[in-house]
Design a protein around this motif. Structure first.
Motif, PDB file in Angstrom:
ATOM      1  N   GLN A 350      42.540  45.050  34.484  1.00 34.93           N
ATOM      2  CA  GLN A 350      42.320  46.492  34.222  1.00 34.93           C
ATOM      3  C   GLN A 350      42.589  47.405  35.606  1.00 34.93           C
ATOM      4  O   GLN A 350      42.471  46.965  36.501  1.00 34.93           O
ATOM      5  CB  GLN A 350      40.728  46.609  33.887  1.00 34.93           C
ATOM      6  N   ASP A 382      31.132  51.518  38.398  1.00 35.68           N
ATOM      7  CA  ASP A 382      31.317  50.676  37.333  1.00 35.68           C
ATOM      8  C   ASP A 382      32.639  50.143  36.941  1.00 35.68           C
ATOM      9  O   ASP A 382      32.916  49.141  36.340  1.00 35.68           O
ATOM     10  CB  ASP A 382      31.125  52.027  36.209  1.00 35.68           C
ATOM     11  N   TYR A 383      33.816  50.574  37.497  1.00 32.93           N
ATOM     12  CA  TYR A 383      35.149  49.754  37.374  1.00 32.93           C
ATOM     13  C   TYR A 383      34.936  48.605  38.172  1.00 32.93           C
ATOM     14  O   TYR A 383      35.302  47.464  37.645  1.00 32.93           O
ATOM     15  CB  TYR A 383      36.091  50.661  37.830  1.00 32.93           C
ATOM     16  N   THR A 386      33.175  46.012  36.631  1.00 31.72           N
ATOM     17  CA  THR A 386      33.999  45.638  35.377  1.00 31.72           C
ATOM     18  C   THR A 386      34.995  44.308  35.766  1.00 31.72           C
ATOM     19  O   THR A 386      35.165  43.396  35.140  1.00 31.72           O
ATOM     20  CB  THR A 386      34.577  46.441  34.638  1.00 31.72           C
TER      21      THR A 386
END
Length: 509
Positions: A350, A382-383, A386
């Motif tokens: 991502q 938060d990224y 992930t």
């Protein structure tokens, strides 16, 4: 060389009819192998240590001491390759001329070993600072090479080691683990002198490192649902990267016009007091926010503030995919420094997208982007949560082959080719606390500075964040065709300034 408990896989090492050990390369190795610049031998990764000698031994002359140190590191360099034979492997075309394979062969005799040692161990007397030698004098290489650099200035007792390797053989963590192992062997060789003996060659192939695909839970083939999920991620990434204001570093005012630029490194060190203040202040933003999240945010802010002002404000976006260390998720013993000579990392599937606004030229600056640091840092946290794997079966590990394949340039295309107006992306890699990988003291050797770096693709600038001896160091590697050292050093200062202002910290370098 331990093999997985499965039937033979073409990525497993096996002995060829020619007496060499061979295996096919995986997607990670192919990516780095395809990233080699014309005429430069390999796409490199480098670790460096500056050190002094603390010993009570009486040495008759400076020449004798130099010889003793050099002999110690020559022996250490040899045993490092005995412990990590993959360091001496090479990538070449298979017999069908289509596929690539990795090949290892032991030394046929002492003469071959001596030729290899003389060609890969370089003792250098250099004028000026070691980084100046590295930036301006160090030559391209094809196989892992060690440079022992001694300043010519009198009464300068600091020496500097540059361990350089093809990136398809190791990575940022691995090259630091190799450096640590090298000093461990050198300290013993220095202290034992002539009593220190080297092991015999012949069975070292048992320690050849497998590729990434075989040390993780990556499947042999992907299911339709896995392929669909990866394609969904690629679509999302496409939306992130499809933006008219993608941020890059503006060109220097006077980049070199040379057709073949040099990759150079500059660095900015932060004092212990300011480092402690930064680490403490990061924790006050929100739970789980780290110095990596803050500096990634500061990088995006710095790029936005360096963009040209226009009559009207306009939207920009910082986009990037993070490097992910996969060593903790590899099967034992591949999760240990025993297999430092391997590229066990990936690029996040991502992408991160941070949206900002470049103010209008008439803006007084009262609403600066830097005020957004805390908000952006939480988004970056938060990224990272992930894309950081939580288990060996995490999709961020499983998708590694497909990610590298998607990043590899098709045959015949130069991955370093740039547009007429070069686009210069700036990724940040966080190395962490280097002292957790490299010990500051090995017998008589005391290390005063350690760093690691790789190189950017195309016109990009690679930024690295690390800590050594309680000091944050922010460094950048760039191509002199597009930027100059002063400009990149000022840019690093701008990133630091954005971080400090956003955290409410006064400068104290």
């Amino acid at each position: 060389m331990a093999s997985p408990k499965t039937q033979y896989h073409p990525l497993q090492w096996r002995k060829s009819p020619h007496g060499t050990w061979e295996r096919e390369i995986d997607e990670c190795e192919e990516f780095y192998n395809s990233s080699i610049r014309d005429g430069e031998g390999c796409y490199p990764v480098t670790s460096c240590a500056s050190f002094i000698i603390r010993t009570s031994d009486t040495v008759t002359t400076e020449e004798d001491e130099d010889r003793r140190i050099e002999n110690a590191f020559r022996k250490a360099w040899t045993i490092l390759h005995h412990d990590h034979p993959t360091l001496r492997s090479r990538v070449e075309r298979s017999e069908d001329g289509i596929r690539w394979k990795r090949v290892y062969s032991t030394f046929e005799d002492e003469e071959e070993e001596k030729r290899w040692l003389d060609s890969t161990f370089k003792a250098i007397d250099a004028e000026g600072a070691p980084l100046q030698w590295f930036n301006n004098t160090s030559a391209p290489f094809k196989i892992s090479t060690l440079f022992l650099v001694k300043p010519k200035e009198k009464n300068n007792y600091h020496r500097h080691l540059f361990l350089r390797s093809p990136h398809d053989i190791t990575d940022g963590v691995g090259v630091l683990q190799l450096l640590n192992n090298l000093f461990k062997h050198a300290a013993l060789a220095y202290e034992e002198g002539a009593r220190y003996t080297l092991p015999a060659w012949g069975n070292e192939h048992e320690r050849l490192s497998p590729c990434l695909r075989l040390v993780t839970e990556t499947p042999r083939s992907f299911t339709e649902s896995q392929i669909k999920r990866f394609e969904e991620i690629q679509t999302q990434n496409g939306i992130i990267y499809t933006h008219p204001g993608l941020l890059s570093l503006p060109l220097s005012s006077n980049p070199t016009t040379s057709q073949h630029g040099k990759r150079q490194r500059v660095a900015l060190s932060v004092s212990k007091a300011t480092t402690e203040n930064i680490l403490r202040s990061c924790k006050t933003i929100a739970p789980g926010v780290s110095v990596t999240h803050v500096f990634t945010s500061a990088l995006a802010l710095a790029l936005s503030e360096l963009q040209p002002r226009k009559e009207q404000s306009y939207a920009v976006r910082y986009a990037n995919q993070s490097m992910v260390n996969l060593r903790p998720h590899c099967r034992h013993p591949y999760n240990t420094p025993e297999h430092a000579a391997a590229a066990y990392h990936t690029v996040s599937a991502q992408a991160l997208g941070v949206d900002l606004v470049v103010p209008a030229s008439t803006d007084t600056g009262s609403e600066r982007n830097v005020d957004q640091l805390s908000t952006i840092a939480i988004k970056v946290r938060d990224y990272f949560n992930t894309v950081r794997p939580v288990s060996p079966s995490d999709e961020n590990i499983i998708f590694a082959p497909m990610v590298f394949k998607s990043l590899t340039a098709p045959p015949g295309l130069d991955p370093h080719a740039v547009s007429e107006t070069p686009f210069c992306p700036v990724p940040l890699s966080s190395i962490g606390n280097i002292a957790s990988i490299v010990s500051p003291k090995h017998g008589p050797f005391e290390l005063s500075s350690v760093w690691a770096a790789s190189e950017p693709i195309g016109a990009g600038v690679a930024v690295f964040l690390a800590t050594w001896d309680g000091n944050i160091e922010l460094s950048g590697v760039f191509d002199t065709r597009y930027h100059n050292a002063d400009y990149v050093e000022k840019f690093l200062g701008y990133i630091l300034n954005c971080a400090l202002e956003g955290l409410g910290i006064n400068w104290n370098l």
